[in-house]
Design an enzyme around this catalytic site. Structure first.
Site, PDB file in Angstrom:
ATOM      1  N   LYS A  44       8.581 -16.412  23.170  1.00 43.10           N
ATOM      2  CA  LYS A  44       9.419 -15.244  22.892  1.00 43.10           C
ATOM      3  C   LYS A  44       9.965 -14.742  24.222  1.00 43.10           C
ATOM      4  O   LYS A  44       9.402 -14.999  25.278  1.00 43.10           O
ATOM      5  CB  LYS A  44       8.600 -14.152  22.208  1.00 43.10           C
ATOM      6  CG  LYS A  44       8.123 -14.591  20.806  1.00 43.10           C
ATOM      7  CD  LYS A  44       8.065 -13.445  19.842  1.00 43.10           C
ATOM      8  CE  LYS A  44       7.558 -13.880  18.483  1.00 43.10           C
ATOM      9  NZ  LYS A  44       8.644 -14.221  17.550  1.00 43.10           N
ATOM     10  N   ASP A  96       1.170 -18.913  15.710  1.00 39.54           N
ATOM     11  CA  ASP A  96       2.391 -18.450  15.037  1.00 39.54           C
ATOM     12  C   ASP A  96       3.409 -19.585  14.878  1.00 39.54           C
ATOM     13  O   ASP A  96       4.123 -19.637  13.884  1.00 39.54           O
ATOM     14  CB  ASP A  96       3.008 -17.309  15.874  1.00 39.54           C
ATOM     15  CG  ASP A  96       4.125 -16.575  15.144  1.00 39.54           C
ATOM     16  OD1 ASP A  96       4.016 -16.420  13.910  1.00 39.54           O
ATOM     17  OD2 ASP A  96       5.103 -16.154  15.792  1.00 39.54           O
ATOM     18  N   GLU A 132      12.863 -18.374  21.503  1.00 28.83           N
ATOM     19  CA  GLU A 132      13.473 -17.153  20.988  1.00 28.83           C
ATOM     20  C   GLU A 132      13.770 -16.212  22.139  1.00 28.83           C
ATOM     21  O   GLU A 132      13.006 -16.158  23.108  1.00 28.83           O
ATOM     22  CB  GLU A 132      12.514 -16.451  20.022  1.00 28.83           C
ATOM     23  CG  GLU A 132      12.207 -17.265  18.788  1.00 28.83           C
ATOM     24  CD  GLU A 132      11.318 -16.489  17.821  1.00 28.83           C
ATOM     25  OE1 GLU A 132      11.839 -16.003  16.822  1.00 28.83           O
ATOM     26  OE2 GLU A 132      10.121 -16.369  18.096  1.00 28.83           O
ATOM     27  N   ASP A 165       5.623 -23.044   5.131  1.00 26.99           N
ATOM     28  CA  ASP A 165       6.036 -23.160   6.516  1.00 26.99           C
ATOM     29  C   ASP A 165       7.544 -23.141   6.400  1.00 26.99           C
ATOM     30  O   ASP A 165       8.140 -24.136   5.982  1.00 26.99           O
ATOM     31  CB  ASP A 165       5.560 -24.473   7.139  1.00 26.99           C
ATOM     32  CG  ASP A 165       5.916 -24.511   8.607  1.00 26.99           C
ATOM     33  OD1 ASP A 165       7.091 -24.240   8.915  1.00 26.99           O
ATOM     34  OD2 ASP A 165       5.045 -24.794   9.435  1.00 26.99           O
ATOM     35  N   HIS A 166       8.168 -22.013   6.705  1.00 27.49           N
ATOM     36  CA  HIS A 166       9.577 -21.887   6.304  1.00 27.49           C
ATOM     37  C   HIS A 166      10.484 -22.877   7.045  1.00 27.49           C
ATOM     38  O   HIS A 166      11.614 -23.091   6.650  1.00 27.49           O
ATOM     39  CB  HIS A 166      10.071 -20.438   6.417  1.00 27.49           C
ATOM     40  CG  HIS A 166      10.417 -19.998   7.806  1.00 27.49           C
ATOM     41  ND1 HIS A 166       9.484 -19.634   8.734  1.00 27.49           N
ATOM     42  CD2 HIS A 166      11.610 -19.853   8.419  1.00 27.49           C
ATOM     43  CE1 HIS A 166      10.083 -19.292   9.852  1.00 27.49           C
ATOM     44  NE2 HIS A 166      11.384 -19.417   9.697  1.00 27.49           N
ATOM     45  N   ARG A 168       0.799  -1.227   0.000  1.00 20.72           N
ATOM     46  CA  ARG A 168       0.000   0.000   0.000  1.00 20.72           C
ATOM     47  C   ARG A 168       0.832   1.278   0.000  1.00 20.72           C
ATOM     48  O   ARG A 168       0.330   2.352  -0.240  1.00 20.72           O
ATOM     49  CB  ARG A 168      -0.963  -0.012   1.177  1.00 20.72           C
ATOM     50  CG  ARG A 168      -2.260  -0.704   0.760  1.00 20.72           C
ATOM     51  CD  ARG A 168      -3.286  -0.584   1.809  1.00 20.72           C
ATOM     52  NE  ARG A 168      -2.836  -1.322   2.978  1.00 20.72           N
ATOM     53  CZ  ARG A 168      -3.636  -1.837   3.884  1.00 20.72           C
ATOM     54  NH1 ARG A 168      -4.918  -1.683   3.787  1.00 20.72           N
ATOM     55  NH2 ARG A 168      -3.167  -2.503   4.912  1.00 20.72           N
ATOM     56  N   LYS A 217      14.357 -25.425   6.078  1.00 18.12           N
ATOM     57  CA  LYS A 217      15.620 -25.512   6.820  1.00 18.12           C
ATOM     58  C   LYS A 217      16.286 -26.848   6.541  1.00 18.12           C
ATOM     59  O   LYS A 217      15.639 -27.901   6.626  1.00 18.12           O
ATOM     60  CB  LYS A 217      15.367 -25.357   8.326  1.00 18.12           C
ATOM     61  CG  LYS A 217      14.912 -23.951   8.703  1.00 18.12           C
ATOM     62  CD  LYS A 217      14.724 -23.835  10.197  1.00 18.12           C
ATOM     63  CE  LYS A 217      14.009 -22.547  10.571  1.00 18.12           C
ATOM     64  NZ  LYS A 217      14.834 -21.351  10.590  1.00 18.12           N
ATOM     65  N   LYS A 252       2.217 -18.415   6.214  1.00 24.80           N
ATOM     66  CA  LYS A 252       1.474 -18.872   7.364  1.00 24.80           C
ATOM     67  C   LYS A 252       1.217 -17.701   8.314  1.00 24.80           C
ATOM     68  O   LYS A 252       1.927 -16.718   8.192  1.00 24.80           O
ATOM     69  CB  LYS A 252       2.247 -19.972   8.099  1.00 24.80           C
ATOM     70  CG  LYS A 252       3.688 -19.531   8.482  1.00 24.80           C
ATOM     71  CD  LYS A 252       4.132 -20.089   9.775  1.00 24.80           C
ATOM     72  CE  LYS A 252       3.700 -19.324  10.962  1.00 24.80           C
ATOM     73  NZ  LYS A 252       4.564 -18.234  11.406  1.00 24.80           N
ATOM     74  N   HIS A 285       5.114 -24.651  12.680  1.00 25.71           N
ATOM     75  CA  HIS A 285       6.517 -25.089  12.724  1.00 25.71           C
ATOM     76  C   HIS A 285       6.722 -26.349  13.565  1.00 25.71           C
ATOM     77  O   HIS A 285       7.345 -27.312  13.132  1.00 25.71           O
ATOM     78  CB  HIS A 285       7.423 -23.979  13.271  1.00 25.71           C
ATOM     79  CG  HIS A 285       7.379 -22.710  12.480  1.00 25.71           C
ATOM     80  ND1 HIS A 285       7.135 -22.680  11.136  1.00 25.71           N
ATOM     81  CD2 HIS A 285       7.568 -21.408  12.846  1.00 25.71           C
ATOM     82  CE1 HIS A 285       7.169 -21.423  10.706  1.00 25.71           C
ATOM     83  NE2 HIS A 285       7.419 -20.631  11.730  1.00 25.71           N
TER      84      HIS A 285
HETATM   85  C1  BG6 Z   1       8.027 -17.023  12.084  1.00 21.66           C
HETATM   86  C2  BG6 Z   1       7.253 -16.432  13.215  1.00 21.66           C
HETATM   87  O1  BG6 Z   1       7.235 -17.942  11.384  1.00 21.66           O
HETATM   88  O2  BG6 Z   1       9.189 -17.670  12.571  1.00 21.66           O
HETATM   89  C3  BG6 Z   1       8.124 -15.499  14.033  1.00 21.66           C
HETATM   90  O3  BG6 Z   1       6.140 -15.716  12.698  1.00 21.66           O
HETATM   91  C4  BG6 Z   1       9.412 -16.169  14.437  1.00 21.66           C
HETATM   92  O4  BG6 Z   1       7.414 -15.048  15.183  1.00 21.66           O
HETATM   93  C5  BG6 Z   1      10.079 -16.791  13.232  1.00 21.66           C
HETATM   94  O5  BG6 Z   1      10.264 -15.190  15.014  1.00 21.66           O
HETATM   95  C6  BG6 Z   1      11.311 -17.575  13.614  1.00 21.66           C
HETATM   96  O6  BG6 Z   1      11.952 -18.044  12.467  1.00 21.66           O
HETATM   97  P1  BG6 Z   1      13.421 -18.607  12.542  1.00 21.66           P
HETATM   98  O7  BG6 Z   1      13.692 -19.111  11.181  1.00 21.66           O
HETATM   99  O8  BG6 Z   1      14.298 -17.463  12.933  1.00 21.66           O
HETATM  100  O9  BG6 Z   1      13.413 -19.687  13.567  1.00 21.66           O
END
Ligand code: BG6
Length: 470
Positions: free
Chosen positions: A327, A226, A207, A168-169, A49, A173, A139, A231
């Site tokens: 967190k 989240d 984290e 789902d990143h 935006r 990994k 996600k 994950h």
């Molecule tokens: C994301 C979450 O999917 O993954 C974040 O939305 C989180 O809150 C992050 O900080 C952590 O990713 P990674 O790859 O640093 O473990």
């Protein structure tokens, strides 16, 4: 990573001025460019935006890449990369411009807040941006089972499932992908991978950072949506599914789905929800969650969740799985701790060893990616004293290289149309069903000081066992 450059594709990053684009997406695209994995003439169009010129978007992107790329910015390489970048403002006519500036064969990556996914998908359909488009969706996919189903319906109204890549990143990994090789490439682990040998499993995604600039987003989401629903459940499925009939994407995803069918929906009594209060992280005072920007001062959003899960199948019945995330915890680590049953007969008496879960496999997903196997060994000397020891594998030592960032793997897979690293519609649906009872009736929030391992109630959840890090 290996492979020939994939066919010509352009990229559209929807939400291109957001945090995810800045931290992960743009640096990943730059690294793919450096490795020669982007098609020579591929364009990357940012869409959001904000009203930015191409030049302003390039300048912002350079700042982001300088700050977050795993490799330094090389001026000549940067100029070639920057020439690919353009920007379109999301206003009336914006999507027409996107259609003009990108070619069929494009990847459209939705990295906006989840509430905007549905309308964006409809917008793409109205602007002829569906045919030959691969739709990559971040996600969390929906807010719960019902909304995920609605979103899937909207997506499937216009896109075939083969065009859809649900991110789902964690699946990008290397150390998560290695779970399948660890289990199905080595017969010795598979022999002990069941209820007979394993006492329990802990999956931790911890984290030390807070919500940073994402307070507003996080208020909508919380730790369960989240991280736990996606994950940690993805890690759980790869760790516990049956051997796939092949390593083809659908064979692997079928097994993951079968496993998720066997996971018993979690009851509220098996959940601890926490929220960080003021505290100290690495010696620095940090504010509580309710004091963060964009957060309601009375917020009941959880920044910590621990759950106990059971899998109702022959392999895993009776083995508890403990999943936790938070967190502002005392450390940054993502790991899987597989604790084996103790030896049935002890021929030595040593209380400090009795107390240790000495036989374990510790899979370090990050940082210091690797695996260590813990067992007991005799201390040298005339008396029978034992000590826990570890055999250790480290990616960096063995392969002398840092693994690429997850999003590099994900973009590369999406370019090649390869679905293994993405979640299928039924997989996401079942993952929601596992956590749905908690979403329906969330237990109360417990506060924990920032810089600790979370609320003390989580110790009761795992008792008589103990968290590996506490
Ligand atoms: C994301 C979450 O999917 O993954 C974040 O939305 C989180 O809150 C992050 O900080 C952590 O990713 P990674 O790859 O640093 O473990």
């Amino acid at each position: 990573m290996s492979g020939r450059a994939p066919p010509a594709l352009d990229f559209v990053i929807v939400g291109a001025t957001g945090d995810l684009a800045r931290r992960k997406l743009l640096p990943a695209l730059y690294n793919l460019h450096l490795d020669g994995f982007l098609p020579q003439d591929a364009r990357i169009i940012g869409y959001s935006r904000r009203d930015l010129t191409d030049a302003a978007f390039r300048a912002r992107s350079e700042e982001a890449v300088r700050e977050f790329s795993r490799r330094d910015v090389d001026p000549a390489a940067w100029d070639r990369f920057a020439a690919r970048l353009g920007f379109v403002c999301a206003r009336l006519g914006g999507l027409d411009e996107v259609a003009q500036r990108t070619r069929p064969g494009r990847i459209v990556h939705l990295s906006t807040p989840p509430s905007a996914f549905s309308s964006t998908v409809q917008g793409l359909a109205q602007h002829d941006l569906v045919r030959d488009t691969r739709l990559v969706i971040e996600k969390p996919f929906g807010r719960d089972r019902l909304s995920a189903r609605e979103l899937n319906r909207t997506v499937h109204e216009f896109f075939d499932e083969s065009q859809v890549f649900r991110v789902d990143h964690y699946l990008g990994k290397e150390s998560v992908q290695n779970l399948l090789v660890l289990r199905f490439g080595n017969s010795m682990f598979e022999r002990v991978w069941d209820r007979d040998a394993i006492d329990h499993v802990q999956i931790t995604m911890a984290e030390s950072i807070g919500v940073e600039s994402r307070g507003e987003f996080y208020e909508e989401v919380g730790a369960l949506r989240d991280v736990i629903q996606n994950h940690t459940l993805q890690v759980l499925t790869l760790l516990t599914m049956e051997p796939p009939r092949s390593f083809e994407p659908e064979a692997i995803r079928d097994e993951k789905v079968k496993l998720l069918h066997a996971v018993r929906p979690v009851e509220a009594a098996a959940v601890v929800r926490g929220q960080y209060a003021r505290g100290a992280v690495n010696g620095d005072d940090v504010p509580g969650y309710r004091e963060e920007e964009g957060v309601d001062p009375d917020s009941a959003t959880e920044t910590y969740t621990a759950i106990r899960l059971e899998i109702d199948n022959w392999r895993w019945a009776g083995v508890p799985f403990y999943l936790r995330t938070g967190k502002r915890l005392a450390g940054r680590t993502v790991e899987v701790y597989v604790s084996f049953r103790p030896a049935p007969v002890r021929f030595f008496q040593q209380s400090e060893v009795e107390d240790l879960e000495s036989n374990h496999l510790l899979i370090r997903i990050q940082p210091q990616e690797g695996i260590s196997l813990g067992f007991l060994a005799k201390e040298p000397g005339p008396t029978l004293r034992v000590q826990p020891v570890e055999m250790d594998f480290s990616y960096v030592r063995s392969f002398e290289a840092q693994p690429p960032e997850a999003y590099e793997r994900l973009f590369h897979a999406a370019m090649g149309g390869e679905h293994t690293l993405f979640a299928r519609a039924d997989e996401v649906d079942l993952a929601w069903s596992v956590v749905q009872p908690v979403l329906d009736a969330p237990p109360p929030i417990r506060f924990y000081p920032a810089g600790t391992w979370g609320p003390s109630q989580a110790d009761a959840l795992i008792a008589p066992r103990r968290w590996r890090l506490r």
